[in-house]
Design a protein around this motif. Structure first.
Motif, PDB file in Angstrom:
ATOM      1  N   LYS A  78       0.834  -1.201   0.000  1.00 36.80           N
ATOM      2  CA  LYS A  78       0.000   0.000   0.000  1.00 36.80           C
ATOM      3  C   LYS A  78       0.877   1.263   0.000  1.00 36.80           C
ATOM      4  O   LYS A  78       0.605   2.218  -0.727  1.00 36.80           O
ATOM      5  CB  LYS A  78      -0.896  -0.023   1.253  1.00 36.80           C
ATOM      6  N   LEU A  81       2.389   1.861  -3.415  1.00 34.54           N
ATOM      7  CA  LEU A  81       1.419   2.389  -4.364  1.00 34.54           C
ATOM      8  C   LEU A  81       1.061   3.844  -4.053  1.00 34.54           C
ATOM      9  O   LEU A  81       0.785   4.628  -4.964  1.00 34.54           O
ATOM     10  CB  LEU A  81       0.168   1.500  -4.375  1.00 34.54           C
ATOM     11  N   ASP A  85       1.490   7.049  -6.625  1.00 36.18           N
ATOM     12  CA  ASP A  85       0.446   8.064  -6.849  1.00 36.18           C
ATOM     13  C   ASP A  85       0.991   9.469  -6.621  1.00 36.18           C
ATOM     14  O   ASP A  85       0.829  10.356  -7.449  1.00 36.18           O
ATOM     15  CB  ASP A  85      -0.722   7.831  -5.876  1.00 36.18           C
ATOM     16  N   VAL A 114       1.434  -5.616  -5.391  1.00 33.39           N
ATOM     17  CA  VAL A 114       1.678  -4.423  -6.211  1.00 33.39           C
ATOM     18  C   VAL A 114       1.186  -4.663  -7.640  1.00 33.39           C
ATOM     19  O   VAL A 114       0.524  -3.814  -8.235  1.00 33.39           O
ATOM     20  CB  VAL A 114       3.182  -4.034  -6.182  1.00 33.39           C
ATOM     21  N   GLU A 117      -2.654  -4.454  -7.745  1.00 29.98           N
ATOM     22  CA  GLU A 117      -3.329  -3.193  -7.433  1.00 29.98           C
ATOM     23  C   GLU A 117      -2.823  -1.983  -8.216  1.00 29.98           C
ATOM     24  O   GLU A 117      -3.497  -0.959  -8.235  1.00 29.98           O
ATOM     25  CB  GLU A 117      -3.176  -2.897  -5.933  1.00 29.98           C
ATOM     26  N   ALA A 118      -1.649  -2.111  -8.836  1.00 28.69           N
ATOM     27  CA  ALA A 118      -1.066  -0.929  -9.496  1.00 28.69           C
ATOM     28  C   ALA A 118      -1.883  -0.512 -10.711  1.00 28.69           C
ATOM     29  O   ALA A 118      -2.438  -1.353 -11.421  1.00 28.69           O
ATOM     30  CB  ALA A 118       0.372  -1.224  -9.904  1.00 28.69           C
TER      31      ALA A 118
END
Ligand SMILES: Nc1ncnc2c1ncn2[C@@H]1O[C@H](COP(=O)(O)OP(=O)(O)OP(=O)(O)O)[C@@H](O)[C@H]1O
Ligand SMILES: [Mg+2]
Length: 126
Positions: A78, A81, A85, A114, A117-118
């Motif tokens: 998390k 990521l 962002d 990763v 979710e990326a």
């Protein structure tokens, strides 16, 4: 894939992570991209001081290459990521495995999460 101008490289001080660093530096040179290195401390890796992780990287970084260090704590994938962002990274280049001792698994849990979710491309270095 559009232009690669910012590369995010999650590192945990492991050998496979180190190969990812070499590849990331290679791509950064080719694309004239900036590098963001992120180390998430405070989990199983809490006994590796972040400066030790980064010192090894900065030793091989070409002097004129723009690069930043990020140290985060909390959930590893998390946090990686979140940095992607915040920085507006174009690609993540990371190791397939890290410091974890589990054998017989193709990729570690951080890489897996990763990739899942990326929102940007992820290059996994074996
Ligand atoms: N604490 C961390 N901070 C930043 N990046 C990390 C961290 N841990 C792992 N990574 C990144 O993820 C890659 C794969 O490591 P991962 O932790 O998924 O595998 P593992 O340690 O072998 O397995 P597991 O942790 O699931 O036991 C590393 O090469 C590195 O790029
Ligand atoms: Mg790990």
């Amino acid at each position: 894939m559009s232009k690669i101008k910012k590369i995010l490289v999650p590192v945990d001080g492991s050998v496979s992570g180190c190969k990812a660093v070499d590849e990331a530096i290679f791509f950064a040179e080719k694309c004239d991209a900036e590098l963001d290195f992120v180390y998430v401390a405070g989990n199983i890796n809490k006994d590796i001081p972040s400066h030790i992780v980064f010192d090894r990287i900065w030793e091989k970084l070409p002097g004129e290459r723009k690069a930043r260090k990020h140290v985060k704590s909390g959930h590893v994938a998390k946090s990686i990521l979140e940095v992607a962002d915040e920085e507006g990274s174009d690609i993540i280049i990371m190791g397939s495995r890290g410091l974890g001792l589990l054998k017989g698994v193709l990729i570690g849990s951080v890489s897996q999460k990763v990739i899942e979710e990326a929102k940007i491309p992820v290059m996994v270095i074996k």
